[in-house]
Design an enzyme around this catalytic site. Structure first.
Site, short mmCIF file in Angstrom:
data_model
loop_
_atom_site.label_atom_id
_atom_site.label_comp_id
_atom_site.label_asym_id
_atom_site.label_seq_id
_atom_site.Cartn_x
_atom_site.Cartn_y
_atom_site.Cartn_z
N GLY A 42 51.22 41.26 46.90
CA GLY A 42 50.69 39.94 46.57
C GLY A 42 51.70 39.01 45.92
O GLY A 42 51.79 37.83 46.28
N SER A 43 52.47 39.53 44.99
CA SER A 43 53.42 38.67 44.28
C SER A 43 54.46 38.10 45.23
O SER A 43 54.75 36.90 45.21
CB SER A 43 54.11 39.44 43.15
OG SER A 43 53.17 39.78 42.16
N HIS A 84 46.83 47.58 47.86
CA HIS A 84 46.32 48.52 46.87
C HIS A 84 45.06 48.02 46.16
O HIS A 84 44.48 48.73 45.34
CB HIS A 84 47.40 48.90 45.85
CG HIS A 84 47.74 47.83 44.87
ND1 HIS A 84 47.33 47.89 43.55
CD2 HIS A 84 48.44 46.69 44.99
CE1 HIS A 84 47.78 46.82 42.92
NE2 HIS A 84 48.46 46.08 43.77
N ASN A 125 41.37 37.04 39.42
CA ASN A 125 41.59 38.46 39.15
C ASN A 125 40.99 38.94 37.83
O ASN A 125 40.71 40.11 37.66
CB ASN A 125 43.09 38.77 39.17
CG ASN A 125 43.89 37.83 38.31
OD1 ASN A 125 43.73 36.61 38.40
ND2 ASN A 125 44.75 38.37 37.48
N THR A 144 64.04 47.20 56.28
CA THR A 144 63.32 48.07 57.19
C THR A 144 61.85 48.13 56.81
O THR A 144 61.52 48.31 55.64
CB THR A 144 63.94 49.49 57.17
OG1 THR A 144 65.30 49.37 57.55
CG2 THR A 144 63.21 50.44 58.10
N GLN A 158 42.49 39.45 45.37
CA GLN A 158 41.26 40.09 44.89
C GLN A 158 40.14 40.04 45.92
O GLN A 158 39.16 40.78 45.81
CB GLN A 158 40.78 39.41 43.59
CG GLN A 158 41.70 39.63 42.40
CD GLN A 158 41.72 41.06 41.90
OE1 GLN A 158 40.74 41.79 42.02
NE2 GLN A 158 42.85 41.48 41.37
N SER A 193 47.12 42.06 49.27
CA SER A 193 47.83 43.23 48.80
C SER A 193 46.98 44.48 49.05
O SER A 193 45.80 44.51 48.70
CB SER A 193 48.10 43.07 47.31
OG SER A 193 48.77 44.19 46.82
N CYS A 209 47.30 41.69 22.58
CA CYS A 209 47.90 43.00 22.36
C CYS A 209 48.04 43.78 23.65
O CYS A 209 48.90 44.64 23.77
CB CYS A 209 47.06 43.80 21.37
SG CYS A 209 47.51 43.42 19.70
#
Lengths: 396, 146
Positions: A70-71, A201, A151, A237, A179, A199, A324
């Site tokens: 995706g990126s 995954h 997302n 490749t 997404q 993407s 955090c």
């Protein structure tokens, strides 16, 4: 016991995807660029996968470029439109405030090059209106990029309508559908989409592989130089095993898209209903127009990372938009974009379901989150101030 | 999780000294909800010794563990010794913190210093103001509220 509710981060690979990959690591290992028969068998597989993937989104196979995910697809789509615009003296791009960083950071980079970027407000419900896009378009606009579904909060954008606005004005329209792919119907023709990122995954395919769809006639700018793979637009490749796994996963997801959505939506709504009973909690994003598997809440008086750690102790894998957990000082830009103040955004929780999520898991999760929130509040000085009336609740 | 040491997770999962001391001799609150962490330390001081210490914390796992460890380190100690507690000592006692979590230990040190300063003020004991730097060592955005 592990209850995996972080499917927006990544998913477990399906058996179908794994099995589709295995022969291409074992017997069919040729390089598709090789002239010999071992290479040509791989080249045929690549052609086949490209056609099958194109069919899943209403595209033709020549419009499919394989990328690392995706990126990379987002980067290449935006850069291609920017280079095209630049040549015509058009250096204005429209996007939204809550895009993925793959989009926002690419836009930031272009801004330094002299591009002007307009980020549209996404309102408290997390949905941008086609009207806003129409109003933001200028004579020098070269690209509109709006994500298909967010997302973090899962809200689904009016892609077809935004696409129609862009089509009418002759402006390129890209959507980050990372997404959405495999979870919502995509038809690039019908939805007026010029470029689209996905993407593998995120729909039970392998990591490190994705697609950039670009409508015929849109010249892509290569961001990786080298060989002539992908019609010279993406050197390197081809990752044949991953591409075969992605094709199998996307076909499977699209074949069951309605039944999966129905099942997940029912569980999602149960989870939302259960978590809404926690006092001073609020659902982030529109309650209906959201991904079938996305639940995102803010709980006042607590911080997200400690919530995640204690849920992990109970076997629940989740995610948060607190500073955090992001490794920065600011909480999620998505939650800030929908108007959550910092104090509240720190106490966020995202639970993202898969079609394998069970009713028992949802019940257990509601109970666990309720307990952990209550426990963390019992040691929170902010909570003490809120209940004693020294401070006013933000979430009523 | 590998993010934190066993010691941190122990103090996070089973925090020592959680709670409030009514009519405490010294109270110190540091941090800012905007930044995602607030620590409040309560001290009971008898004959110049920290007879009891309690804390309330809004924050991440390491913030809760740092509060727990810091209160453990000063309990039973003379005030003069508690004043010398450094964030480094808290980090060491926790078997380390990830680099981006060091500010949690700084907050713990500051909360204790602030509670001790409050004790001096309340008890009318003269003290050296330079012993209480106002948050300058903290790389975090710990502006004080109110």
């Amino acid at each position: 016991m592990q209850i995996y509710l972080d499917n927006a981060a990544t998913t477990k690979m399906s058996k179908t995807a794994i099995e589709a990959m295995l022969p291409y690591m074992d017997t069919v290992y040729g390089n598709p660029s090789s002239l010999h028969s071992a290479g040509q068998v791989a080249a045929e597989a690549l052609t086949d996968a490209r056609q099958r993937i194109a069919a899943c989104i209403g595209a033709s196979s020549k419009e499919i470029t394989f990328t690392s995910g995706g990126s990379e697809s987002d980067n290449q789509a935006i850069l291609s439109a920017a280079r095209l615009g630049e040549r015509r003296g058009k250096k204005h791009i429209i996007s939204t405030a809550f895009e993925h960083h793959a989009v926002l950071h690419t836009l930031k980079m272009l801004e330094k090059e002299g591009f002007e970027i307009t980020l549209l407000d996404v309102h408290e419900n997390g949905i941008v209106l086609p009207q806003q896009v129409a109003e933001a378009i200028r004579d020098d606009t070269c690209l509109v990029t709006v994500m298909y579904a967010n997302n973090e909060i899962g809200t689904i954008q009016p892609i077809k309508e935004i696409g129609a606005v862009c089509r009418e004005k002759g402006i390129l329209f890209h959507t980050d559908a990372v997404q959405a792919a495999g979870h919502l119907h995509i038809d690039v023709q019908e939805q007026n989409i010029d470029m689209l990122s996905l993407s593998a995954h995120k729909f039970h395919g392998p990591k490190g592989i994705g697609v950039l769809y670009a409508r015929k006639g849109i010249p892509l700018t290569g961001i990786i130089e080298g060989g002539a793979q992908e019609r010279g637009k993406r050197a390197g490749t081809e990752n044949i095993p991953a591409i075969m796994g992605m094709a199998a996963a996307l076909e499977e997801a699209c074949a069951h898209i309605d039944e999966n959505a129905e099942k997940m939506t029912a569980l999602r709504d149960k989870l939302i209903k259960g978590l809404s009973k926690i006092p001073h909690s609020i659902l982030n994003g529109d309650a209906q127009r959201r991904l079938p598997g996305n639940v995102n809440f803010c709980f006042e008086g607590i911080e997200g990372e400690s919530l995640l750690l204690l849920l992990d102790d109970k076997g629940i894998c989740a995610s948060s938009g607190s500073a955090c957990t992001s490794g920065s000082l600011d909480p999620s830009h998505v939650l800030l974009a929908i108007g959550r103040v910092h104090d509240i955004a720190h106490g966020s929780l995202r639970l993202s379901l898969s079609e394998e999520t069970s009713e028992e898991e949802i019940k257990y999760t509601i109970q666990s989150v309720t307990e952990v929130v209550e426990y963390l509040r019992s040691m929170s000085p902010i909570w003490r101030d809120l209940v004693s009336g020294r401070k006013e609740f933000v979430i009523k | 999780m590998a993010l934190y040491s066993e010691k941190v997770m122990d103090h996070f999962r089973n925090p020592r000294n959680v709670g409030v001391i009514e009519n405490a001799d010294g109270v110190g609150e540091v941090g800012n909800a905007k930044c995602g962490d607030i620590m409040k330390i309560y001290l009971k001081i008898e004959n110049g010794v920290i007879a009891d210490a309690k804390f309330e914390t809004f924050g991440c796992g390491s913030a809760i563990a740092s509060s727990s460890m810091a209160t453990e380190l000063i309990k039973g100690k003379p005030v003069s010794e508690a004043l010398t507690l450094t964030n480094k000592a808290v980090v060491e006692a926790l078997d380390g913190l990830p680099a981006h979590k060091i500010h949690c230990s700084v907050l713990a040190e500051e909360a204790i210093k602030k509670a001790l300063q409050d004790y001096y003020e309340k008890a009318g004991i003269a003290y050296d103001h330079t012993q209480f730097p106002d948050c300058e060592s903290c790389g975090h955005c710990c502006g004080h509220e109110g």
